[in-house]
Design an enzyme around this catalytic site. Sequence first.
Site, short mmCIF file in Angstrom:
data_model
loop_
_atom_site.label_atom_id
_atom_site.label_comp_id
_atom_site.label_asym_id
_atom_site.label_seq_id
_atom_site.Cartn_x
_atom_site.Cartn_y
_atom_site.Cartn_z
N GLY A 330 39.89 39.03 24.97
CA GLY A 330 40.38 40.04 24.06
C GLY A 330 40.65 39.47 22.68
N ASP A 381 52.46 48.49 34.98
CA ASP A 381 53.77 48.06 34.52
C ASP A 381 53.68 46.61 34.08
OD1 ASP A 381 56.44 48.12 33.92
OD2 ASP A 381 57.14 47.93 35.99
#
Length: 583
Positions: A330, A381
Amino acid sequence: MFPRLTDPRAVEMAHAMLEGFNRHYRLFRETSRAAKARFEAADWHGQQRAQRERIEFYDKRVAEAAERLLHEFDAPNLPVEVWQQMKLHYIGLLVDHHQPELAETFFNSVSTRLLHRSYFRNDFLFVRPAVSTEYIENDEPAATPTYRAYYPTRETLRETIERIVTNFQLQCPFEDLARDVGHVLLAVEAQLVEVRLRANFQIQVLSALFFRNKGAYVVGKIINGFVETPFSLPIMHSDRSGQLVIDAALFGEDDLLLVFSFARAYFMVDMEVPSAHVTFLRSLMPRKPRSEIYNALGLQKQGKNIFYRDFLYHLRHSSDDFRTAPGIKGMVMLVFDLPSFPYVFKVIKDHYPAPKDTSREQIMGKYLLVKTHDRVGRMADTLEYSNVAFPRSRFTGELIAELKQHCASVLEEDGEMIVIKHLYIERRMIPLNIYLSDATQEQIEHAVVEYGHAIKDLVAANIFPGDMLWKNFGVTRHGKVVFYDYDEIEYLTDCNFRRVPTPHNEEEEMSGEVWYAVGPKDVFPETFAPFLLGNDSVREIFMRHHADLLDASFWQGHKERILAGHVHDVFPYDESKRFAQAA
């Protein structure tokens, strides 16, 4: 050597610390208890607001307690012996406490806020639990037990199911309780078909309802001989009448794992003894870590504490090395993992190449948005940590080099340890692009359909994911597709969904550049196709099931409904399980 308990400051500090925790848990319970009234009133916006605000309670109470210890006792400058005595006094105060494990975690949170990291050792912190949470009961005369046991026969099963539901004393009527109990009875009988009922046949049900979004969940288990069958009954408001309906009957660990998924918002549950609820829930879902159960109950700081203890225990009993995580790297996050441990560690990079236009503060704000938002089973989460020390010897040379190159500002070397000043930890999933590359045709179809449903669920929750590339989604062990790259998410209602304008002439039509005006929040859904649908097989499946995602009117229509106050239903179980679908 065991310290002598002689300093009066230690006693006073221990009491001040526990008063801070008790205030926190009292407020936590009050807002959790009020979820019942909000559910009865169908106050969905109030429920969402309370879920967001409750997440902030803990840090506020920690800050208050730290401030008190600082100003009343000058706690950071007290001798080591006083801190040691304070901890021992505190342990004594927890012997008959109903939430000792949470109080220990609160002690750690306040202490680490006041003390330098070099003091974080067994003498000052609860590295391991000091007070047992087993067999804690609330012995007050009017106290409700953690769970109720019912002892039906086959002949009284219908009556028992009705009593289970009515014992929660919901203050609004059911649309047709007899009909719903009939549906549940048929589902329970299907679980018991050709099964002999043993002497211990019983149904155990947690005494508190589990509230989340627009639902209230009955949670329990059927016990027959040595067989225990977990179950849950979701109770909803009917779209037809606004009255209550039992929407489904869910059975087995896999169904419960989806209800309590790490990709869903936290429940609101009124608990006097949270450890007893966790013990009961673990009997239903033995594969689910205790840390994730505490998270699901809204006790995410306790979940973080237990997770970190589990992580240290795993480190001690493993020998593999941390590595750069597989997959496309990323631009915003450096991601690494430990192959033997089912989580990934994400560190925000110091610099972001074009076209990324963001900052560390903005990225952290996006992750906080996800933490406080309804994740509808489609956003993982995250656990956020500061100053995490890793053994340098367990890092590959490639990973150390990458950290130094991309994350130097949050990296600190301390002898044999590498300290990362800030990171996020998430459950590891198979990146969707990797999953698709070696999947069967049947798996590809399932994953592409799930991908579209994931985006539509996010849309229903007022989330525009921003970067919808396959690499930003993962596949869970249950085959669910979950989004996990949050640096470009926006509220759907903040976006402007447009169709690409018709070109005025051939020059505009043939132009390789964008020739029309684009605002900062403008989104053109029809332009998603070239980035997402290069594979012909994937394109055919996508267009068959989710072509509407390429149409601006789909997005704009949902935006308008949300702005009008509509709250969508997003169920943690398949539509086919709903009684309304079976009727």
